[in-house]
Design a protein around this motif. Structure first.
Motif, PDB file in Angstrom:
ATOM      1  N   ILE A 172      55.657 -46.654  96.332  1.00 21.54           N
ATOM      2  CA  ILE A 172      55.964 -46.317  97.726  1.00 21.54           C
ATOM      3  C   ILE A 172      54.684 -45.931  98.476  1.00 21.54           C
ATOM      4  O   ILE A 172      54.410 -46.431  99.566  1.00 21.54           O
ATOM      5  N   LEU A 187      60.937 -46.899 101.056  1.00 18.42           N
ATOM      6  CA  LEU A 187      61.883 -46.454 100.027  1.00 18.42           C
ATOM      7  C   LEU A 187      63.084 -47.384  99.979  1.00 18.42           C
ATOM      8  O   LEU A 187      63.527 -47.814  98.905  1.00 18.42           O
ATOM      9  N   ILE A 204      61.301 -39.258  93.733  1.00 17.29           N
ATOM     10  CA  ILE A 204      60.487 -38.969  94.921  1.00 17.29           C
ATOM     11  C   ILE A 204      60.318 -37.479  95.175  1.00 17.29           C
ATOM     12  O   ILE A 204      59.422 -37.083  95.909  1.00 17.29           O
TER      13      ILE A 204
END
Lengths: 434, 434
Positions: A172, A187, A204
């Motif tokens: 990402i 994402l 994340i």
């Protein structure tokens, strides 16, 4: 070459038939002859178990005995080693691990969550049971970094171990960097491509990296695993402008897990950091993982490779099985559990380093002066400050890089600004890797 | 922590007291407690031996018994393991290795030359003697790449293993690159700084790297060691202009040792290569070493660290001692000697790739046409050609990058041009890492 095998086959029970489980089956099928030469005996799956027998997994499971109740595997004399790939810190994985190790059955796992929370107990059981607890696949996928820390760097006092431990976050961040896009959009794409889970929070928010760091820290410093001591921040709050500012200053943003040993104790943190371009971590792109260990004799060791996916993870699982077949294993965390010392957690505030602070503020006179005053009053010395107003629909961005100083001063800066109606958003702080 | 030791001390005889030997003593003195926790017992030097007893080595040798005749160490019951750091492919090192292994005494060495030439015989002796032959320090200094190949990547079919295996050459090449200086000048400086030997030929002619590659190839492919099969070219003929041309084309020049497995056999070569900037080897600077292994499940593994010097090399030696103390060792070359297959050497001419050719030629009409005709007639397809006449005191440089093609065609090009009075010097060929 079968005449060269010095042992009977190593009989494996494989529990969990997701991506990695399928990878292990494919790997043993594809490289079986070579593995037998290296292991000293064939490695054969004899029994399999998973939650749902009827799911199509894209591999032929007919050669293997299906076992409904996985807990029976620990006691079966015709199983030499159990491989656990079901995941989860507690529940069936933990039950199975405890059963196997208590009964002296070698146990191989990729389960970082379970190890981060229960690794010490499991290592104690393995020790008492006189058997192997192996987990190369739990950290950094195919990179043999557990072996690198447990054995390769074993002669060294390690000052710090750190790295990029989560491929999803690195994908990402590096995609945001290369394409100038925002977090949510990248994402979403990563989820569509299967690089990120439908519920991505473990990745994340840094939890997965923190699990892995917990394990690395124990190996590096000879300390008891202490997941709760990891200060963890994920990447949700990193915006495209942070990446652009960092680039303008000569840095790239990476989610770094770092454990560092100092006079005041051990410090463990997972958070997005600014990495200078001349550091090898700045060049770790996409879903790659990398680990750095700094030892007092070896200097800086750097390991890089694929940290996830069926192939690399299966490679690590089978490396563990080869170690078991060769009888080359010992204490799970590099020394007897009783020799591991309890962690004394260092005070983050006393850490010295440079920091990046970013504020989203009202576009009006006096705001910059307000921030500058807060840093001054908190004792933070500013190396550079950038204010960018153009193209910012929602306010103005102020980015500050500090000179090296105590982190408590940075924290105090934010405390001084807390509640100010000049701020449009919670400020973000990222530390700079030196 | 001594109450936690499960074993009596591991008693070490250290033979060879040069830089690395001194490093081993310092390392065991500095990190002894930590090593004892990790090894399960203290690791103690009990006896030392070297050629000259009276030389000042900057470490206190008084705690250790001095042994004049090192050959007595193999039979001594109060020595558990012998560490050999005297070097040399034959002579006393080999005699000592044979004695120890024959008698079942664990043997740890950093001697790449001896292993490249006699590794197979020594591994056979270790196998018969049921003992350890360990040599982590022989390749890439402190980087645990022997362990990485022997164990970490053991589940994989390796397609190729390659890397920067000689720190002296990498220091010279990267210094030439950064400072735009010539080979002779930088070599002289490296000698003055102690980075290069007074007789540098083992390093700069690629022999040292070829020794290391021989070892890596055996581990990677399960083949018998075959030093004579390594095609070796050093860096003496690399000039500053090559580095500049390579840079202009997006490459850096590194001395790369590469072993590659293909349908037609195994190919081993040490030579300067053009490495694309997006490859991690392009960023390995100074005296660092790095090794890449490409496996069919793990993908690309990359290891980097310090490949020489007392600290890193001692770190690898003591890692081996810890393995011996832990009883975690097995076949020296990852499988029984009888399971290693003889090498079938692949034909270099059949290899497909891009190449860089550089000619020093007369500055007169028709020379470029002559070279172009030779490449055409040899079937070489040119991707780019640069001729630079200015600032060249001695003639004109012509640099060519070919499209991917068989190496035999490149060789034929040079054969067609051999003896041409247009050439002022032997042309240089460097292949391009893909």
């Amino acid at each position: 070459m079968t005449n060269l095998h010095r042992h009977a086959p190593l009989r494996v029970a494989l529990v969990g038939l997701g991506t990695v489980g399928g990878g292990v089956i494919r790997l043993l099928n594809t490289n079986g002859d070579l593995i037998a030469r290296r292991a000293g005996c064939p490695i054969q799956i004899v029994a399999i178990s998973a939650r749902d027998r009827n799911k199509d997994r894209g591999v032929d499971l007919s050669p293997y005995e299906w076992v409904d109740d996985m807990t029976t595997l620990a006691t079966r004399d015709d199983v030499d080693v159990v491989v656990e790939l079901i995941g989860g810190a507690d529940g069936p994985a933990l039950t199975l691990a405890r059963q196997c190790l208590t009964l002296g059955k070698p146990f191989v796992t990729a389960n970082k969550a379970m190890l981060a929370h229960h690794g010490l107990d499991l290592a104690r059981l393995a020790e008492t049971g006189g058997t192997a607890l192996k987990y190369e696949a739990a950290v950094a996928g195919g990179i043999p970094v557990i072996k690198g820390m447990r054995e390769g760097a074993a002669a060294n006092e390690i000052s710090r171990v750190y790295g990029i431990l989560n491929g999803t976050c690195n994908y990402i961040l590096t995609t945001m960097e290369k394409e100038g896009r925002g977090f949510d959009e990248v994402l979403k794409e990563a989820q569509d491509l299967g690089y990120a889970e439908a519920d991505p929070s473990f990745d994340i928010d840094g939890v997965d990296a923190a699990h892995k760091l917990t394990i690395l820290a124990s190996l590096a410093f000879g300390t008891e695993l202490d997941f709760d001591a990891v200060a963890t921040t994920g990447i949700r709050h990193v915006i495209a402008a942070d990446i652009a500012e960092a680039a303008a200053l000569g840095f790239r943003i990476r989610l770094v897990g770092m454990a560092q040993n100092g006079a005041d104790g051990l410090f463990q943190r997972v958070h997005p950091m600014l990495v200078p371009l001349d550091h090898p971590l700045a060049h770790v792109d996409g879903s790659l993982n990398a680990v750095v260990a700094e030892g007092n004799f070896v200097g800086r060791l750097f390991f890089q490779g694929r940290g996830a996916g069926d192939g690399p993870t299966a490679s690590a699982v089978v490396a563990d099985l080869i170690d078991v077949a060769r009888d080359e294993y010992g204490d799970a965390f590099a020394m007897p559990v009783a020799a591991l010392t309890p962690q004394n957690t260092a005070d983050a505030g006393a850490r010295i380093g440079r920091s990046y602070l970013r504020f989203k503020v009202q576009d009006r006179p006096g705001v910059l002066a307000e921030i500058a005053a807060a840093t001054r009053d908190a004792g933070v010395s500013i190396e550079s400050m950038i204010q960018r107003g153009a193209n910012q629909a929602d306010g103005v961005l102020v980015a500050i890089v500090t000179h090296a100083g105590e982190e408590r001063c940075v924290r105090e800066t934010l405390e001084r600004l807390a509640g100010s109606d000049s701020l449009l958003d919670t400020p973000i702080v990222m530390h700079i890797l030196d």
